[in-house]
Design a protein around this motif. Structure first.
Motif, short mmCIF file in Angstrom:
data_model
loop_
_atom_site.label_atom_id
_atom_site.label_comp_id
_atom_site.label_asym_id
_atom_site.label_seq_id
_atom_site.Cartn_x
_atom_site.Cartn_y
_atom_site.Cartn_z
N GLU A 32 0.83 -1.20 0.00
CA GLU A 32 0.00 0.00 0.00
C GLU A 32 0.86 1.25 0.00
OE1 GLU A 32 -3.92 -1.84 2.34
OE2 GLU A 32 -2.37 -0.74 3.44
N GLN A 33 1.97 1.22 0.72
CA GLN A 33 2.88 2.36 0.73
C GLN A 33 3.49 2.58 -0.66
OE1 GLN A 33 5.73 2.42 4.06
NE2 GLN A 33 4.37 1.02 5.16
N GLU A 34 3.80 1.49 -1.35
CA GLU A 34 4.34 1.61 -2.71
C GLU A 34 3.32 2.24 -3.65
OE1 GLU A 34 7.36 -2.28 -2.85
OE2 GLU A 34 5.26 -2.48 -3.45
N VAL A 35 2.07 1.80 -3.54
CA VAL A 35 1.01 2.35 -4.38
C VAL A 35 0.80 3.83 -4.08
CG1 VAL A 35 -1.48 2.28 -4.84
CG2 VAL A 35 -0.19 0.14 -4.67
N LEU A 36 0.80 4.19 -2.79
CA LEU A 36 0.59 5.58 -2.40
C LEU A 36 1.68 6.50 -2.93
CD1 LEU A 36 -1.22 7.49 -0.80
CD2 LEU A 36 0.14 6.98 1.23
N THR A 85 1.01 8.86 -11.06
CA THR A 85 0.99 7.62 -11.83
C THR A 85 -0.43 7.06 -11.89
OG1 THR A 85 3.16 7.17 -10.86
CG2 THR A 85 2.16 5.39 -12.12
N ASN A 86 -0.89 6.65 -13.08
CA ASN A 86 -2.24 6.11 -13.19
C ASN A 86 -2.25 4.61 -12.86
OD1 ASN A 86 -1.73 4.55 -15.61
ND2 ASN A 86 -1.96 6.41 -16.82
N ASN A 87 -3.44 4.04 -12.79
CA ASN A 87 -3.58 2.65 -12.35
C ASN A 87 -2.83 1.68 -13.24
OD1 ASN A 87 -5.21 3.68 -10.40
ND2 ASN A 87 -7.06 2.61 -11.01
N ARG A 88 -2.92 1.87 -14.55
CA ARG A 88 -2.24 0.96 -15.46
C ARG A 88 -0.73 1.01 -15.26
NH1 ARG A 88 -3.82 1.18 -21.69
NH2 ARG A 88 -5.75 0.47 -20.70
N GLN A 89 -0.19 2.21 -15.09
CA GLN A 89 1.25 2.36 -14.88
C GLN A 89 1.68 1.76 -13.55
OE1 GLN A 89 1.25 6.62 -15.28
NE2 GLN A 89 1.91 6.57 -17.43
N ILE A 90 0.84 1.95 -12.51
CA ILE A 90 1.15 1.36 -11.21
C ILE A 90 1.20 -0.16 -11.32
CG2 ILE A 90 0.30 0.99 -8.85
CD1 ILE A 90 -0.90 3.81 -8.96
N ALA A 91 0.20 -0.72 -12.00
CA ALA A 91 0.14 -2.18 -12.16
C ALA A 91 1.40 -2.69 -12.87
CB ALA A 91 -1.10 -2.56 -12.96
N LEU A 108 4.57 -2.39 -10.57
CA LEU A 108 4.57 -3.29 -9.42
C LEU A 108 4.30 -4.75 -9.80
CD1 LEU A 108 2.69 -1.12 -6.76
CD2 LEU A 108 5.16 -1.30 -7.19
N CYS A 109 4.10 -4.97 -11.12
CA CYS A 109 3.86 -6.32 -11.63
C CYS A 109 2.63 -6.96 -10.97
CB CYS A 109 5.09 -7.21 -11.43
SG CYS A 109 6.55 -6.63 -12.31
N ILE A 110 1.56 -6.18 -10.89
CA ILE A 110 0.30 -6.69 -10.36
C ILE A 110 -0.82 -6.29 -11.33
CG2 ILE A 110 1.01 -6.67 -7.94
CD1 ILE A 110 -0.31 -3.97 -7.61
N SER A 111 -2.02 -6.80 -11.13
CA SER A 111 -3.13 -6.48 -12.03
C SER A 111 -3.74 -5.12 -11.65
CB SER A 111 -4.21 -7.55 -11.94
OG SER A 111 -4.87 -7.49 -10.70
N HIS A 152 -6.03 -2.05 -3.59
CA HIS A 152 -5.11 -1.37 -2.67
C HIS A 152 -5.53 0.08 -2.46
CE1 HIS A 152 -2.38 -4.63 -2.12
NE2 HIS A 152 -1.93 -4.64 -3.38
N ILE A 153 -5.91 0.76 -3.54
CA ILE A 153 -6.32 2.17 -3.43
C ILE A 153 -7.56 2.31 -2.55
CG2 ILE A 153 -7.23 4.14 -4.72
CD1 ILE A 153 -5.38 3.33 -7.02
#
Length: 216
Positions: free
Chosen positions: A161-165, A172-178, A181-184, A191-192
């Motif tokens: 969650e800290q990484e996402v935040l 960074t948008n959701n697709r870029q975050i995914a 972080l190599c997640i869907s 997480h958000i």
């Protein structure tokens, strides 16, 4: 084939509404389901056609866009509202965010960029143009929210969650975050949602502001 994004246009200038309708409907996946010329009509239309997203002007007769945003968010909390206006006045921006707007854009935005942002907004993204984001950060500082932000950040967030935040804080948008972080994308959304619940914020804009405040 995915369902088209249903959009309601709210603006008191019919020429602008017609032009915006033409621009939006030239994009695959977007359908304009209604128009309104003032805030009162916007509330009625929103209840009648249940749009996915509303493009809302601010300065309109009878009921302005800020009042309409607050009322529609009360009645239809899942409906996304993006302010589209010529006003970059601080008070309008701050009030829109407080009333639950999911984005705030100026009318000089490029046509294709607008369509792209609308499609991302429905996925949980929220947008402020650069200078507007800076104003929001300054307002939070002026209101003395820094101590509250620090207090909120003492709430336990998982390492992920800290990484996402941190990624949200830099836009960074959701697709870029995914991807990073190599997640869907669904996992990112999960997480958000958890982060917003823990930090007691209403939307992604407030979350990004809070994240940036926490870095100071």
């Amino acid at each position: 084939m995915p369902e088209a994004l249903r959009v309601l246009i709210v603006d008191d200038h019919s020429l602008f509404r017609n032009g915006l309708r033409t621009v939006l409907e030239s994009n695959d996946g977007i359908e304009v389901v209604g128009e309104a010329e003032d805030g009162q009509a916007a509330i009625k239309q929103a209840l009648a056609c249940r749009p996915d997203i509303i493009l809302m002007d601010i300065n309109m007769p009878k009921c302005n866009g800020l009042e309409a945003t607050r009322e529609i968010k009360r009645l239809l909390p899942k409906t996304k509202i993006v302010i589209l206006t010529v006003s970059d006045a601080d008070n309008d921006l701050f009030e829109a965010i407080k009333n639950g707007a999911d984005g705030y854009l100026l009318k000089d935005i490029k046509e294709q960029e607008l369509a792209t942002l609308l499609k991302l907004t429905i996925k949980g993204e929220a947008f402020l143009q650069g200078m507007l984001a800076a104003k929001i950060l300054e307002e939070f500082r002026r209101l003395g929210q820094k101590e509250e932000a620090k207090s909120n950040h003492q709430i336990t967030l998982s390492e992920r969650e800290q990484e996402v935040l941190k990624l949200i804080a830099v836009g960074t948008n959701n697709r870029q975050i995914a991807k990073q972080l190599c997640i869907s994308e669904n996992t990112v959304k999960h997480h958000i949602s958890n982060i917003m619940s823990k930090l007691h914020v209403q939307n992604r804009i407030q979350l990004a502001v809070l994240a940036n405040e926490g870095k100071k």
